[in-house]
Design an enzyme around this catalytic site. Structure first.
Site, PDB file in Angstrom:
ATOM      1  N   GLU A 260      21.773 -31.180  -0.132  1.00 31.97           N
ATOM      2  CA  GLU A 260      22.922 -30.545   0.530  1.00 31.97           C
ATOM      3  C   GLU A 260      22.785 -30.704   2.033  1.00 31.97           C
ATOM      4  OE1 GLU A 260      23.809 -26.402  -0.341  1.00 31.97           O
ATOM      5  OE2 GLU A 260      23.375 -26.712  -2.468  1.00 31.97           O
TER       6      GLU A 260
ATOM      7  N   GLU B 187      18.100 -23.562  -4.437  1.00 32.11           N
ATOM      8  CA  GLU B 187      17.853 -22.544  -3.405  1.00 32.11           C
ATOM      9  C   GLU B 187      17.384 -21.206  -3.970  1.00 32.11           C
ATOM     10  OE1 GLU B 187      21.057 -22.092  -0.626  1.00 32.11           O
ATOM     11  OE2 GLU B 187      21.126 -24.229  -0.163  1.00 32.11           O
TER      12      GLU B 187
HETATM   13  O1  IFM Z   1      27.774 -23.054  -0.458  1.00 30.29           O
HETATM   14  C1  IFM Z   1      26.398 -22.959  -0.339  1.00 30.29           C
HETATM   15  C2  IFM Z   1      25.720 -23.515  -1.562  1.00 30.29           C
HETATM   16  O2  IFM Z   1      26.121 -22.863  -2.717  1.00 30.29           O
HETATM   17  C3  IFM Z   1      24.222 -23.381  -1.452  1.00 30.29           C
HETATM   18  N1  IFM Z   1      23.763 -23.924  -0.204  1.00 30.29           N
HETATM   19  C4  IFM Z   1      24.412 -23.523   1.005  1.00 30.29           C
HETATM   20  C5  IFM Z   1      25.909 -23.724   0.869  1.00 30.29           C
HETATM   21  C6  IFM Z   1      26.610 -23.292   2.159  1.00 30.29           C
HETATM   22  O3  IFM Z   1      26.400 -21.943   2.392  1.00 30.29           O
END
Ligand code: IFM
Length: 450
Positions: free
Chosen positions: A355, A163
């Site tokens: 994710e 990210e």
């Molecule tokens: O916890 C975070 C993660 O570190 C990166 N992506 C989003 C998740 C939720 O906010």
């Protein structure tokens, strides 16, 4: 037809969010160690000093992953644990922690997916200018080489950077994440270019030094959108929304994925940024556009888009009462279908969902269990869309639930619980939530119950 036989059913976490042991065994400081000391930066003054104490409890945690039956675990490495100053001397004890962790995972039959960078940047390198410094891609390459030399005999799956939009926008524009600064936009584009060069250099290092054939991805989390209807005009508007850059922001995935897959920045971005473009040197795109194996992507929420009379994208407001998570994020499962479809059509690379998950009100009930039907429903809905995409011939290699356990949710501290495993942060007691048992069944049946 459903999920392919080799579909990767995984769970994810990141080093700073779970490890704790912030100053143990020679670890250096990260920008997050420093951010947590800034008054008011993190909800209720929480820190990741201990977090889930995974550094000491990793065996127990891996045993729980095995109990859930996960096939893969996406973890990240703490760069300053391995190289305390970011460059130079390696901290053998820090590296050995990951060495043991990888062995433990493999012994449990769980495939490790390593993310090299998930935001805990070495503080010493930040003091040298961090991502703004033009040597930063070489620093990242040096760190990558150390890791690959040590772990690639057993690790074959790598995500270079997680990210970029989040740590750049929150950390360097809004100042709400580490390192907590607010930089002008021309420096932001410069950072983005150095991050892309870092990615490219890391890919090259992995390919040249891995002791086995490696698979590599890069995991952005930019704008994904859902067309309001199946009309071509709405779908085209959705594509415009996702891939054209019309405001001064590096949030769009095209800013990141076009250079990697197409070897150039999107024209719309270069035009919009005009005097604030990154300085691009000859050969930069050769470095950045090294072939990769996964178009990794993180899915949380997305807007719905329709076309106006000129075919331009317009956001359709959610109806009153549209469901949100405790983080306030709208629940938008269709993004898993549309995001995968539109990214796959543009970049023609297998999608890896690195994710997806939700923050929920979780608590231990009187019966000693954690009942989280909302998380089960949420995950079921998103996975249905993943399945639909697969049935539409979109290649999706796997799905990693965020997160394996409740953890330190950055500026929100321990306020938001994202885990399949409930963590009591006072006693470090772990309890499998109902969603963990549900996910176990999904994995056992390879998603036939989705
Ligand atoms: O916890 C975070 C993660 O570190 C990166 N992506 C989003 C998740 C939720 O906010």
């Amino acid at each position: 037809m459903g999920f392919p036989e080799d579909f990767i059913w995984g769970v994810a976490s990141s080093s700073y969010q779970i490890e704790g042991a912030w100053n143990s065994d020679g670890k250096g400081l990260s920008v997050w160690d420093m951010m947590c000391r800034k008054q008011g930066a993190v909800w209720n003054g929480h820190t990741g000093n201990i977090a889930c104490d995974h550094y000491h409890k990793y065996k127990e945690d891996i045993a729980l992953m095995k109990k859930i039956g996960v096939k893969a675990y996406r973890l990240s490495l703490s760069w300053p644990r391995i190289i305390p100053d970011g460059i130079g001397t390696v901290n053998d004890k820090g590296l050995d922690f990951y060495n043991k962790l990888i062995d433990e995972l493999l012994n449990a039959g769980i495939e490790p997916f390593i993310t090299l960078f998930h935001w805990d940047y070495p503080f010493e390198l930040y003091c040298l200018g961090g991502w703004l410094n033009n040597d930063s891609p070489d620093w990242f390459a040096e760190y990558t080489k150390v890791v690959v030399d040590k772990l690639s005999d057993r690790v074959k799956n790598w995500i270079t950077i997680n990210e970029p939009q989040s740590f750049i926008i929150e950390g360097h524009i809004n100042g709400t994440h580490a390192p907590g600064v607010k930089l002008p936009f021309n420096q932001i584009t410069h950072i983005s270019h150095n991050v892309l060069l870092s990615h490219g250099k890391a890919v090259k290092i992995i390919r040249e030094n891995s002791k086995q054939k490696a698979k590599i991805g890069f995991a952005p989390t930019g704008e994904v959108a859902i067309p309001a209807t199946n009309k071509k005009s709405d779908i085209d508007a959705c594509k415009k929304f996702m891939f054209e850059i019309n405001d001064k922001s590096i949030k769009q995935n095209s800013w990141w994925l076009d250079p990697i897959y197409l070897g150039k920045y999107p024209e719309s971005g270069l035009k919009t940024f005009e005097y604030e473009k990154p300085r691009i040197k000859d050969g930069d795109f050769d470095i950045i556009s090294q072939p990769i194996d996964y178009c990794a992507i993180n899915y949380y929420f997305a807007p719905v888009i329709k076309a106006d009379n000129n075919g331009e994208p317009v956001i359709v407001p959610f109806e009153i009462g549209h469901t949100k998570t405790t983080f306030g994020w709208y629940i938008t499962p269709e993004m898993a279908y549309w995001g995968s479809k539109l990214l796959y059509e543009r970049y023609k690379s297998p999608i890896l969902i690195t994710e997806n998950g939700m923050a929920n009100i979780d608590m231990i009930s009187l019966d000693g269990k954690v009942h989280d039907p909302q998380r089960i429903d949420f995950t079921h809905r998103y996975l249905k869309e993943v399945k639909k995409a697969i049935e539409d011939k979109i290649k999706i290699a796997g799905y990693f639930h965020w997160s394996i356990m409740d953890n330190f949710e950055w500026a929100q501290g321990f306020k938001q619980r994202f885990g399949l495993i409930y963590v009591d942060f006072n006693t470090q007691q772990r309890t499998l939530k109902d969603s963990a048992y549900w996910y176990k069944k999904v994995i056992e049946k390879n998603g036939e119950n989705i």
